[in-house]
Every structure is written in structure tokens, then in C-alpha cells.
Design a protein around this motif. Structure first.
Motif, PDB file in Angstrom:
ATOM      1  N   GLU A  34       0.849  -1.196   0.000  1.00 23.75           N
ATOM      2  CA  GLU A  34       0.000   0.000   0.000  1.00 23.75           C
ATOM      3  C   GLU A  34       0.880   1.239   0.000  1.00 23.75           C
ATOM      4  OE1 GLU A  34      -2.243  -0.126   3.633  1.00 23.75           O
ATOM      5  OE2 GLU A  34      -0.495   0.284   4.863  1.00 23.75           O
ATOM      6  N   HIS A  38      -3.111   7.569   4.445  1.00 22.36           N
ATOM      7  CA  HIS A  38      -4.231   6.990   5.177  1.00 22.36           C
ATOM      8  C   HIS A  38      -5.143   8.085   5.735  1.00 22.36           C
ATOM      9  CE1 HIS A  38      -2.127   3.185   5.033  1.00 22.36           C
ATOM     10  NE2 HIS A  38      -1.056   3.768   5.516  1.00 22.36           N
ATOM     11  N   GLN A  42      -7.211   5.798  10.419  1.00 23.53           N
ATOM     12  CA  GLN A  42      -6.250   4.731  10.134  1.00 23.53           C
ATOM     13  C   GLN A  42      -4.885   5.038  10.744  1.00 23.53           C
ATOM     14  OE1 GLN A  42      -6.839   4.956   5.875  1.00 23.53           O
ATOM     15  NE2 GLN A  42      -7.635   2.862   5.824  1.00 23.53           N
ATOM     16  N   TRP A  43      -4.435   6.287  10.640  1.00 20.46           N
ATOM     17  CA  TRP A  43      -3.154   6.662  11.253  1.00 20.46           C
ATOM     18  C   TRP A  43      -3.213   6.470  12.764  1.00 20.46           C
ATOM     19  CZ3 TRP A  43       1.135   6.559   8.841  1.00 20.46           C
ATOM     20  CH2 TRP A  43       1.267   7.012   7.525  1.00 20.46           C
ATOM     21  N   LEU A  94      -7.292  12.117   3.274  1.00 22.12           N
ATOM     22  CA  LEU A  94      -6.110  11.288   3.457  1.00 22.12           C
ATOM     23  C   LEU A  94      -4.868  12.132   3.736  1.00 22.12           C
ATOM     24  CD1 LEU A  94      -6.941   9.038   0.419  1.00 22.12           C
ATOM     25  CD2 LEU A  94      -7.235   8.419   2.805  1.00 22.12           C
TER      26      LEU A  94
END
Length: 128
Positions: A34, A38, A42-43, A94
Motif C-alpha cells: 500500500e 491513510h 487509520q493513522w 487522506l
């Protein structure tokens, strides 16, 4: 026609925004699976915090999954749950790896000791 995956959507958006060249993106994906781009959530799950004042590097519509059951009544009058789970697109903000920093975790024992001290202070002030 096949829908693009979230990885494909993010990769195309990152290349279009000139965050990576196509070759750089392919190399990173082949090594890591990936790109290091993020959402805030997610982070956080990975132990990082978005730096104060940072604005999202990319905004794109990503696929999300919604677990859902709908109750219907059958011909004989019985209630039955039908699985109506589905994918849908939602706008995602993101952040890149340059926009985050590792969170310093406070050990659980320190938190418990601090909470115990606060409880003792409250108890002492209540009895005074």
C-alpha cells in the motif's frame, strides 16, 4: 465493468496530485502492499497522530462496507432478518506519512497510578 479498489483509487489520486510518480507508486506498493497515505482514523490505529494544522493531502471517494440487516414480515406473519449489507462510497480525507508523528504512549501502569492518586484526593477532599 469492474469498480476500482480503494488502493487503485488512492494510487491514481496520489499520482494525479503529483505526490508520487507512477513508478514510485508501483515500487512502494510492491514493497509494502500500500501507499503510506491513510485517513486520520487509520493513522491513529497505527499509533500516529496527524500534526497540528495539517490539511489533508488528498480527498477522494473510497469504498466503505456497511453491515445491515432489515426486518421483513413473511407471508405467514413471521418476522425475518434479511442481510442488506452493502458497499457505498464516502468522501475520505487522506494524510501522508510526512504529515504524521508517532504518538508517545503513556504506560498503563502510570495511568492507573495517576487515576488512583486522583481518586484518593477526591476522597480526602470529600471527607474534609
Amino acid at each position: 465493468m469492474r469498480s476500482m479498489t480503494n488502493l487503485e483509487i488512492i494510487t491514481n489520486a496520489a499520482i494525479a496530485a503529483e505526490l508520487y510518480t507512477e513508478d514510485e507508486a508501483k515500487t512502494i506498493i510492491s514493497e509494502r502492499g500500500e501507499l503510506p497515505i491513510h485517513t486520520y482514523t487509520q493513522w491513529r490505529k497505527m499509533g500516529y497522530q496527524v500534526k497540528r494544522g495539517e490539511k489533508s493531502a488528498l480527498v477522494c471517494d473510497l469504498w466503505r462496507w456497511k453491515e445491515e440487516k432489515t426486518e421483513v414480515t413473511t407471508k405467514d406473519g413471521k418476522a425475518e432478518d434479511i442481510d442488506t449489507s452493502h458497499h457505498y462510497k464516502q468522501k475520505a480525507y487522506l494524510f501522508t506519512v510526512q504529515q504524521v508523528e508517532k504518538v508517545q504512549q503513556t504506560p498503563r501502569l502510570d495511568i492507573r497510578a495517576y487515576n488512583a492518586m486522583l481518586a484518593a484526593q477526591r476522597k480526602a477532599s470529600a471527607s474534609a
